[in-house]
Design a protein around this motif. Sequence first.
Motif, PDB file in Angstrom:
ATOM      1  N   VAL A 125       0.834  -1.209   0.000  1.00  0.00           N
ATOM      2  CA  VAL A 125       0.000   0.000   0.000  1.00  0.00           C
ATOM      3  C   VAL A 125       0.869   1.260   0.000  1.00  0.00           C
ATOM      4  O   VAL A 125       0.639   2.165  -0.804  1.00  0.00           O
ATOM      5  CB  VAL A 125      -0.966  -0.005   1.209  1.00  0.00           C
ATOM      6  N   VAL A 126       1.885   1.304   0.869  1.00  0.00           N
ATOM      7  CA  VAL A 126       2.746   2.498   0.960  1.00  0.00           C
ATOM      8  C   VAL A 126       3.448   2.827  -0.379  1.00  0.00           C
ATOM      9  O   VAL A 126       3.512   4.001  -0.747  1.00  0.00           O
ATOM     10  CB  VAL A 126       3.762   2.351   2.133  1.00  0.00           C
ATOM     11  N   PRO A 127       3.945   1.820  -1.159  1.00  0.00           N
ATOM     12  CA  PRO A 127       4.603   2.149  -2.437  1.00  0.00           C
ATOM     13  C   PRO A 127       3.721   2.888  -3.448  1.00  0.00           C
ATOM     14  O   PRO A 127       4.238   3.439  -4.406  1.00  0.00           O
ATOM     15  CB  PRO A 127       5.028   0.773  -2.979  1.00  0.00           C
ATOM     16  N   PHE A 128       2.379   2.927  -3.244  1.00  0.00           N
ATOM     17  CA  PHE A 128       1.518   3.721  -4.123  1.00  0.00           C
ATOM     18  C   PHE A 128       1.801   5.221  -3.972  1.00  0.00           C
ATOM     19  O   PHE A 128       1.345   6.028  -4.778  1.00  0.00           O
ATOM     20  CB  PHE A 128       0.031   3.479  -3.788  1.00  0.00           C
ATOM     21  N   LEU A 129       2.528   5.572  -2.904  1.00  0.00           N
ATOM     22  CA  LEU A 129       2.928   6.949  -2.592  1.00  0.00           C
ATOM     23  C   LEU A 129       1.731   7.888  -2.426  1.00  0.00           C
ATOM     24  O   LEU A 129       1.809   9.078  -2.703  1.00  0.00           O
ATOM     25  CB  LEU A 129       3.881   7.508  -3.667  1.00  0.00           C
ATOM     26  N   GLU A 130       0.619   7.343  -1.971  1.00  0.00           N
ATOM     27  CA  GLU A 130      -0.543   8.205  -1.723  1.00  0.00           C
ATOM     28  C   GLU A 130      -0.733   8.451  -0.238  1.00  0.00           C
ATOM     29  O   GLU A 130      -1.563   9.265   0.175  1.00  0.00           O
ATOM     30  CB  GLU A 130      -1.800   7.576  -2.327  1.00  0.00           C
ATOM     31  N   ILE A 131       0.030   7.724   0.569  1.00  0.00           N
ATOM     32  CA  ILE A 131      -0.073   7.897   2.022  1.00  0.00           C
ATOM     33  C   ILE A 131       1.028   8.846   2.486  1.00  0.00           C
ATOM     34  O   ILE A 131       2.195   8.665   2.150  1.00  0.00           O
ATOM     35  CB  ILE A 131       0.004   6.526   2.732  1.00  0.00           C
ATOM     36  N   MET A 132       0.621   9.886   3.237  1.00  0.00           N
ATOM     37  CA  MET A 132       1.589  10.879   3.723  1.00  0.00           C
ATOM     38  C   MET A 132       2.481  10.226   4.782  1.00  0.00           C
ATOM     39  O   MET A 132       2.017   9.362   5.527  1.00  0.00           O
ATOM     40  CB  MET A 132       0.841  12.054   4.365  1.00  0.00           C
ATOM     41  N   PRO A 133       3.761  10.664   4.873  1.00  0.00           N
ATOM     42  CA  PRO A 133       4.646  10.092   5.894  1.00  0.00           C
ATOM     43  C   PRO A 133       4.060  10.188   7.305  1.00  0.00           C
ATOM     44  O   PRO A 133       4.199   9.267   8.100  1.00  0.00           O
ATOM     45  CB  PRO A 133       5.911  10.938   5.766  1.00  0.00           C
ATOM     46  N   HIS A 134       3.356  11.318   7.596  1.00  0.00           N
ATOM     47  CA  HIS A 134       2.816  11.452   8.957  1.00  0.00           C
ATOM     48  C   HIS A 134       1.673  10.457   9.206  1.00  0.00           C
ATOM     49  O   HIS A 134       1.507   9.977  10.329  1.00  0.00           O
ATOM     50  CB  HIS A 134       2.373  12.899   9.253  1.00  0.00           C
ATOM     51  N   GLU A 135       0.913  10.114   8.139  1.00  0.00           N
ATOM     52  CA  GLU A 135      -0.162   9.122   8.308  1.00  0.00           C
ATOM     53  C   GLU A 135       0.432   7.747   8.615  1.00  0.00           C
ATOM     54  O   GLU A 135      -0.064   7.024   9.475  1.00  0.00           O
ATOM     55  CB  GLU A 135      -1.015   9.050   7.029  1.00  0.00           C
ATOM     56  N   ASN A 136       1.526   7.420   7.905  1.00  0.00           N
ATOM     57  CA  ASN A 136       2.217   6.148   8.152  1.00  0.00           C
ATOM     58  C   ASN A 136       2.770   6.124   9.580  1.00  0.00           C
ATOM     59  O   ASN A 136       2.674   5.114  10.271  1.00  0.00           O
ATOM     60  CB  ASN A 136       3.343   5.981   7.121  1.00  0.00           C
ATOM     61  N   CYS A 137       3.330   7.264  10.035  1.00  0.00           N
ATOM     62  CA  CYS A 137       3.890   7.354  11.395  1.00  0.00           C
ATOM     63  C   CYS A 137       2.797   7.155  12.445  1.00  0.00           C
ATOM     64  O   CYS A 137       3.005   6.448  13.431  1.00  0.00           O
ATOM     65  CB  CYS A 137       4.567   8.710  11.621  1.00  0.00           C
ATOM     66  N   VAL A 138       1.610   7.775  12.215  1.00  0.00           N
ATOM     67  CA  VAL A 138       0.494   7.621  13.170  1.00  0.00           C
ATOM     68  C   VAL A 138       0.099   6.148  13.248  1.00  0.00           C
ATOM     69  O   VAL A 138      -0.093   5.598  14.343  1.00  0.00           O
ATOM     70  CB  VAL A 138      -0.721   8.493  12.752  1.00  0.00           C
ATOM     71  N   LEU A 139       0.021   5.488  12.083  1.00  0.00           N
ATOM     72  CA  LEU A 139      -0.368   4.076  12.058  1.00  0.00           C
ATOM     73  C   LEU A 139       0.671   3.213  12.790  1.00  0.00           C
ATOM     74  O   LEU A 139       0.304   2.366  13.616  1.00  0.00           O
ATOM     75  CB  LEU A 139      -0.551   3.579  10.627  1.00  0.00           C
ATOM     76  N   ILE A 140       1.963   3.455  12.510  1.00  0.00           N
ATOM     77  CA  ILE A 140       3.017   2.680  13.180  1.00  0.00           C
ATOM     78  C   ILE A 140       2.948   2.924  14.692  1.00  0.00           C
ATOM     79  O   ILE A 140       3.081   1.996  15.495  1.00  0.00           O
ATOM     80  CB  ILE A 140       4.421   3.062  12.624  1.00  0.00           C
ATOM     81  N   GLY A 141       2.686   4.188  15.084  1.00  0.00           N
ATOM     82  CA  GLY A 141       2.536   4.523  16.511  1.00  0.00           C
ATOM     83  C   GLY A 141       1.404   3.743  17.149  1.00  0.00           C
ATOM     84  O   GLY A 141       1.541   3.196  18.252  1.00  0.00           O
ATOM     85  N   LEU A 142       0.271   3.655  16.433  1.00  0.00           N
ATOM     86  CA  LEU A 142      -0.886   2.900  16.937  1.00  0.00           C
ATOM     87  C   LEU A 142      -0.558   1.407  17.052  1.00  0.00           C
ATOM     88  O   LEU A 142      -0.917   0.757  18.035  1.00  0.00           O
ATOM     89  CB  LEU A 142      -2.085   3.092  16.003  1.00  0.00           C
ATOM     90  N   VAL A 143       0.142   0.878  16.033  1.00  0.00           N
ATOM     91  CA  VAL A 143       0.523  -0.546  16.050  1.00  0.00           C
ATOM     92  C   VAL A 143       1.411  -0.828  17.265  1.00  0.00           C
ATOM     93  O   VAL A 143       1.175  -1.777  18.026  1.00  0.00           O
ATOM     94  CB  VAL A 143       1.267  -0.938  14.744  1.00  0.00           C
ATOM     95  N   ILE A 144       2.423   0.047  17.475  1.00  0.00           N
ATOM     96  CA  ILE A 144       3.356  -0.168  18.589  1.00  0.00           C
ATOM     97  C   ILE A 144       2.636  -0.048  19.933  1.00  0.00           C
ATOM     98  O   ILE A 144       2.785  -0.916  20.803  1.00  0.00           O
ATOM     99  CB  ILE A 144       4.552   0.819  18.506  1.00  0.00           C
ATOM    100  N   SER A 145       1.784   0.996  20.095  1.00  0.00           N
ATOM    101  CA  SER A 145       1.122   1.158  21.397  1.00  0.00           C
ATOM    102  C   SER A 145       0.140   0.024  21.688  1.00  0.00           C
ATOM    103  O   SER A 145       0.088  -0.466  22.823  1.00  0.00           O
ATOM    104  CB  SER A 145       0.451   2.527  21.534  1.00  0.00           C
ATOM    105  N   SER A 146      -0.622  -0.429  20.676  1.00  0.00           N
ATOM    106  CA  SER A 146      -1.522  -1.557  20.961  1.00  0.00           C
ATOM    107  C   SER A 146      -0.722  -2.827  21.221  1.00  0.00           C
ATOM    108  O   SER A 146      -1.097  -3.626  22.089  1.00  0.00           O
ATOM    109  CB  SER A 146      -2.550  -1.759  19.850  1.00  0.00           C
ATOM    110  N   GLY A 147       0.403  -2.990  20.514  1.00  0.00           N
ATOM    111  CA  GLY A 147       1.268  -4.155  20.734  1.00  0.00           C
ATOM    112  C   GLY A 147       1.816  -4.179  22.157  1.00  0.00           C
ATOM    113  O   GLY A 147       1.759  -5.207  22.838  1.00  0.00           O
ATOM    114  N   ILE A 148       2.320  -3.021  22.625  1.00  0.00           N
ATOM    115  CA  ILE A 148       2.871  -2.936  23.988  1.00  0.00           C
ATOM    116  C   ILE A 148       1.773  -3.235  25.013  1.00  0.00           C
ATOM    117  O   ILE A 148       1.972  -3.999  25.961  1.00  0.00           O
ATOM    118  CB  ILE A 148       3.492  -1.542  24.248  1.00  0.00           C
ATOM    119  N   CYS A 149       0.585  -2.647  24.780  1.00  0.00           N
ATOM    120  CA  CYS A 149      -0.538  -2.830  25.691  1.00  0.00           C
ATOM    121  C   CYS A 149      -0.912  -4.311  25.835  1.00  0.00           C
ATOM    122  O   CYS A 149      -1.042  -4.829  26.939  1.00  0.00           O
ATOM    123  CB  CYS A 149      -1.722  -2.058  25.131  1.00  0.00           C
ATOM    124  N   LEU A 150      -1.053  -4.989  24.692  1.00  0.00           N
ATOM    125  CA  LEU A 150      -1.454  -6.398  24.726  1.00  0.00           C
ATOM    126  C   LEU A 150      -0.325  -7.291  25.255  1.00  0.00           C
ATOM    127  O   LEU A 150      -0.579  -8.299  25.908  1.00  0.00           O
ATOM    128  CB  LEU A 150      -1.910  -6.862  23.336  1.00  0.00           C
TER     129      LEU A 150
END
Length: 232
Positions: free
Chosen positions: A92-117
Amino acid sequence: MMSTFQDRLRIPWRGGAKQISIDSALPIVLQPVLAYIAAQSVWCTVLVSLTMLFGMCYLYTVFVRFLPRTKFFFVWTLTSAILLLLVFEFNVVPFLEIMPHENCVLIGLVISSGICLYKVRTRAELNFVVHADMDEETELACSVCRRRVPPRTFHCLICQGCVVKRDQHCVWLDCCIGDKNHQLYVLGVLLSVGTLVYGAILTLTTVCHPSFYIMETVLLPDDCSDVYHDFT
Ligand SMILES: [Zn+2]
Ligand SMILES: [Zn+2]
């Protein structure tokens, strides 16, 4: 032959290779295959989704009866998370339609839910009643192991222990949810749902055209009917 195969089935882990049972390894093989089939057409997606739903219910009843300590559902959770993340970052990211900050927010969410669980799992040990510390005044006894327990304690047949304020045994995390990890569990589930919804919106607005805004802030996909023409 089966036991030799079982013995050879190891995954690299810190501190040496870790042996993994056949039932636990099943999701690692099954998930990419199911994802491949589901990507063929709308009906394949519907069929795979329904098969998974009923298949999981059936497997749950089988495992609870014959193999209660299976790691199948926990490995399923891990494999799903890794597969989704790989598809997102490499397709999905190689389509270059996702802004770097959107990708960062998603990675942040993945990491925080991962740590929580992850913390839900590590704190699960603290839910068990330490019988040596029990107050002799307590009249309540566990209905299964007959030992003295505090009020609202339930015996988990999978963990084989008395769990204080037991809510459920979560097969997806392979641990009991009780007094010491219940709040973290709720937070972890909410974060995971948020991550999945956000990831789905980012993915669908990238691969489906055209997209539109609701309330001038949230971009949503409009027509996704042509996504099946391109396999990736
Ligand atoms: Zn008990
Ligand atoms: Zn349990």
